[in-house]
Design an enzyme around this catalytic site. Sequence first.
Site, PDB file in Angstrom:
ATOM      1  CB  SER A 135       7.022  -1.692   8.422  1.00 43.31           C
ATOM      2  OG  SER A 135       7.485  -0.803   7.434  1.00 43.31           O
TER       3      SER A 135
HETATM    4  N1  SAH Z   1       4.479   1.662   4.519  1.00 44.14           N
HETATM    5  C1  SAH Z   1       4.783   0.573   3.635  1.00 44.14           C
HETATM    6  C2  SAH Z   1       6.223   0.149   3.788  1.00 44.14           C
HETATM    7  C3  SAH Z   1       6.848  -0.027   2.451  1.00 44.14           C
HETATM    8  S1  SAH Z   1       8.608  -0.185   2.485  1.00 44.14           S
HETATM    9  C4  SAH Z   1       3.816  -0.573   3.829  1.00 44.14           C
HETATM   10  O1  SAH Z   1       2.997  -0.558   4.756  1.00 44.14           O
HETATM   11  O2  SAH Z   1       3.842  -1.497   3.015  1.00 44.14           O
HETATM   12  C5  SAH Z   1       9.128   1.454   2.140  1.00 44.14           C
HETATM   13  C6  SAH Z   1       8.672   2.032   0.826  1.00 44.14           C
HETATM   14  O3  SAH Z   1       9.305   3.300   0.693  1.00 44.14           O
HETATM   15  C7  SAH Z   1       9.066   1.234  -0.430  1.00 44.14           C
HETATM   16  O4  SAH Z   1       7.919   0.893  -1.133  1.00 44.14           O
HETATM   17  C8  SAH Z   1       9.954   2.197  -1.207  1.00 44.14           C
HETATM   18  O5  SAH Z   1       9.803   2.106  -2.601  1.00 44.14           O
HETATM   19  C9  SAH Z   1       9.475   3.541  -0.689  1.00 44.14           C
HETATM   20  N2  SAH Z   1      10.396   4.650  -0.876  1.00 44.14           N
HETATM   21  C10 SAH Z   1      11.752   4.692  -0.714  1.00 44.14           C
HETATM   22  N3  SAH Z   1      12.220   5.927  -1.003  1.00 44.14           N
HETATM   23  C11 SAH Z   1      11.135   6.686  -1.344  1.00 44.14           C
HETATM   24  C12 SAH Z   1      10.957   8.035  -1.754  1.00 44.14           C
HETATM   25  N4  SAH Z   1      11.993   8.883  -1.895  1.00 44.14           N
HETATM   26  N5  SAH Z   1       9.718   8.469  -2.021  1.00 44.14           N
HETATM   27  C13 SAH Z   1       8.639   7.654  -1.908  1.00 44.14           C
HETATM   28  N6  SAH Z   1       8.737   6.361  -1.552  1.00 44.14           N
HETATM   29  C14 SAH Z   1       9.974   5.880  -1.264  1.00 44.14           C
END
Ligand code: SAH
Length: 283
Positions: A125
């Site tokens: 993000s």
């Molecule tokens: N906080 C992260 C942002 C990653 S993007 C960072 O700093 O890099 C959002 C993430 O949420 C993705 O990796 C995606 O796979 C995950 N995601 C989506 N649905 C999810 C769920 N039900 N449980 C766990 N992770 C999930």
Amino acid sequence: MTTEKKQKFPLSLSAIRSNSSEFAKDKSPSFAARSLGKVVMPQTATQNAANKHVSALVESDRSNPLVSDAVRRAMVQRLEKQGVKDPIVLAAMMAVPRHAFVDSGLASQAYIDASLPIGHHQTISQPYIVARMMAVLRNGGVLNRVLEIGTGCGYQAAVLSQIAREVHSIERIQALHELAAHNLRMISHTASPTMSFANLSLYYGDGMMGLPDCAPFDGIILAAAGLKVPSELLQQMAIGGRLIAPVGAREQVLQLIERVGPSDWVHSTLEHCHFVPLRSGIV
Ligand code: SAH
């Protein structure tokens, strides 16, 4: 989640760290960052031109950590101008080396205000939204136990670990879960001054179910947008706790939910945002 996977996770970072030489041998192709090359997200293209000097500075960071400190300080000053005033959040954004969480081909863009690809169609993000969500979650108080849904590359989990006493983070894509563990271990080994993630636990699983065994949480933060906030997560909030989540499909808004009683939640809508979708199940 299979029984086998249940035995393997959660991964405690302190446990992983003691295993680092074995991990270093694991160059498994499931590591998302390896196939990224120099992919650039569309929204970053124009900013790139204006940030060429920043790129050069961060590129040279490997040999001079002071350089990335300067670029990161500029990012923190920008966050402050964008309205994030919480000094604890700003200090955490200053402490965590964002460039170390992205593929080396993208490190030069790590401090511009953009999301960047981390593989598997997911993104880290943008710094503003990470800082904003944390400031709303903290609300000037103390965060004891926090749950993050969507570990991704581990960046936000790392920042959270600097502002909360205990952090639990769940990821549904196993390769990203492993990438985050790898990134965090590398950083805890190389960061100067030393950075500890001993209060951070990573889990591979479907975050829509939350983590009932560790509940209640006084903060829950979702890094992916669902059409609504899963009711399991509402139930796992402490009374007086806060949850912040992007909600919506194409049009998304940040939603703040406060639990004010055993069966009372207050919802408020903050600004528009853009996140990857929240999905059920694990891959
Ligand atoms: N906080 C992260 C942002 C990653 S993007 C960072 O700093 O890099 C959002 C993430 O949420 C993705 O990796 C995606 O796979 C995950 N995601 C989506 N649905 C999810 C769920 N039900 N449980 C766990 N992770 C999930």
